[in-house]
Scaffold this motif. Structure first.
Motif, PDB file in Angstrom:
ATOM      1  N   CYS A 147      -0.932  -4.607  10.038  1.00  0.00           N
ATOM      2  CA  CYS A 147      -2.168  -3.818  10.008  1.00  0.00           C
ATOM      3  C   CYS A 147      -3.350  -4.769   9.948  1.00  0.00           C
ATOM      4  N   ILE A 165      -4.689  -1.446   1.895  1.00  0.00           N
ATOM      5  CA  ILE A 165      -3.565  -1.535   2.854  1.00  0.00           C
ATOM      6  C   ILE A 165      -2.274  -1.851   2.095  1.00  0.00           C
ATOM      7  N   THR A 212      -4.915  -9.874   8.861  1.00  0.00           N
ATOM      8  CA  THR A 212      -3.789  -8.935   8.967  1.00  0.00           C
ATOM      9  C   THR A 212      -2.926  -8.950   7.710  1.00  0.00           C
ATOM     10  N   ALA A 236       3.293   3.149   8.847  1.00  0.00           N
ATOM     11  CA  ALA A 236       2.491   2.879  10.057  1.00  0.00           C
ATOM     12  C   ALA A 236       1.659   4.110  10.416  1.00  0.00           C
ATOM     13  N   LEU A 293      -1.296   4.390   8.037  1.00  0.00           N
ATOM     14  CA  LEU A 293      -2.320   3.368   8.286  1.00  0.00           C
ATOM     15  C   LEU A 293      -3.083   3.635   9.583  1.00  0.00           C
ATOM     16  N   MET A 294      -2.388   4.215  10.566  1.00  0.00           N
ATOM     17  CA  MET A 294      -3.049   4.514  11.852  1.00  0.00           C
ATOM     18  C   MET A 294      -4.179   5.528  11.699  1.00  0.00           C
ATOM     19  N   TYR A 303      -6.860   2.792  10.658  1.00  0.00           N
ATOM     20  CA  TYR A 303      -7.025   1.522  11.378  1.00  0.00           C
ATOM     21  C   TYR A 303      -6.491   1.639  12.800  1.00  0.00           C
ATOM     22  N   VAL A 344      -2.521  -1.199  14.302  1.00  0.00           N
ATOM     23  CA  VAL A 344      -1.328  -1.086  13.460  1.00  0.00           C
ATOM     24  C   VAL A 344      -0.119  -1.177  14.387  1.00  0.00           C
TER      25      VAL A 344
END
Ligand code: ATP
Length: 288
Positions: A169, A230, A250, A265, A268-269, A272, A275
């Protein structure tokens, strides 16, 4: 010739001091991951090195590390004629991210030119060319799991990291590697990593110990405001490691269970754009 070139993460990254020639003395465990740039290298008439990319943020011409790698290859192999090549880079590895994206492209160019010009260089010879281009290029030519020391070019292979998943990420912030090293140099006090335990853990596939000892000293000097968030998301989804890669920004997470990595994932998407869900891999440059 089309080559896929893998990103890397640092399971261990420590800077031990300076070597007599002024370069930083590194202690790193690197791991290739299945996030790839696609690099197509073809010979053309004439002597020009032409770099084309699908990402306008990537520099073209002699500012591209792939260009420098080609120049260095021709210099060291003594090839002075028919040096015309085009290098087309399809960028997938996030840039200025601590994932060695540029180094991967440089490694792909050295690897492809050795085939196209039939120079039959050994891996140490290719790494010797790569080391002059950047600290991560020798590993980007070697791949897999490895302990890298000195300027990055002394590489001791380690057993492959198996049965786990990696989420990358990159928050929307670029970190310049040069200024990151400057900040580390200026820091009054650095808590160094336990490299010996980390090498032992990876060598003996002691996953628990590896997760406990994974360490990146750049986290002590590089501020990434998004990093705690994160990491918290990664830990919530049962990441066994949540750590910054290279000089950042990252953050990567290592998971035992694919579903946990997928859910992480996905979450986080939502916040951000960069990812990537990937896995450790053994080859860093490969013809496709
Ligand atoms: P490392 O982990 O090796 O320190 P990085 O992942 O932090 O590298 P790169 O993606 O390699 O950083 O890019 C660093 C800078 O290099 C970019 O900001 C860009 O200006 C320049 N650059 C030159 N060639 C390339 C390339 N082929 N791909 C990406 N960046 C490149």
């Amino acid at each position: 010739m089309k080559v896929k070139a893998a990103a890397k993460i640092n399971l261990l990254l420590d800077v031990l001091g300076r070597l007599p020639d002024g370069y930083h003395a590194l202690s790193m465990i690197m791991q290739s991951v299945s996030c790839y740039d696609l690099v197509e290298v073809d010979r053309t008439d004439g002597d020009n090195i032409i770099i084309l990319t699908d990402d306008e943020a990537v520099p073209t011409g002699d500012r591209n590390i792939a260009y420098k790698a080609a120049e260095q290859f021709f210099k060291e192999t003594g090839i002075t004629k028919n040096r015309g090549i085009t290098v087309k880079i399809e960028k997938h590895i996030p840039m200025a991210a601590g994932l060695a994206g540029g180094s991967a492209d440089a490694a792909a160019v050295i690897f492809a030119l050795d085939r196209l010009y039939e120079t039959n260089l050994s891996l140490p010879e290719k790494c010797g060319i790569g080391e002059k281009i950047g600290a991560d290029v020798p590993f980007s030519l070697t791949g897999g799991t490895a302990y890298c020391s000195d300027k990055g070019g002394v590489i001791a292979p380690l057993p492959p990291l198996k049965d786990c998943f990696v989420v990358l990420c990159k928050p929307g912030q670029d970190v310049s590697t040069v200024s990151a090293y400057k900040q580390l140099d200026e820091a009054e006090y650095i808590r160094h990593a336990d490299s010996v335990s980390m090498i032992y853990a990876v060598k003996n596939a002691d996953y628990e110990l590896m997760c406990k000892k994974a360490c990146n000293v750049f986290e002590q000097v590089i501020e990434v405001p998004q990093r705690p968030y994160i990491k918290a998301v990664m830990k919530k989804h049962k990441a066994d490691i949540a750590l910054m890669s290279g000089s950042g920004p990252t953050v990567y997470g290592v998971f035992k269970i694919k579903e946990d990595a997928e859910k992480c994932a996905q979450e986080l998407m939502e916040s951000y754009s960069q990812v990537v869900l990937c896995e450790p891999c053994e080859k860093s440059v490969e013809i496709i």
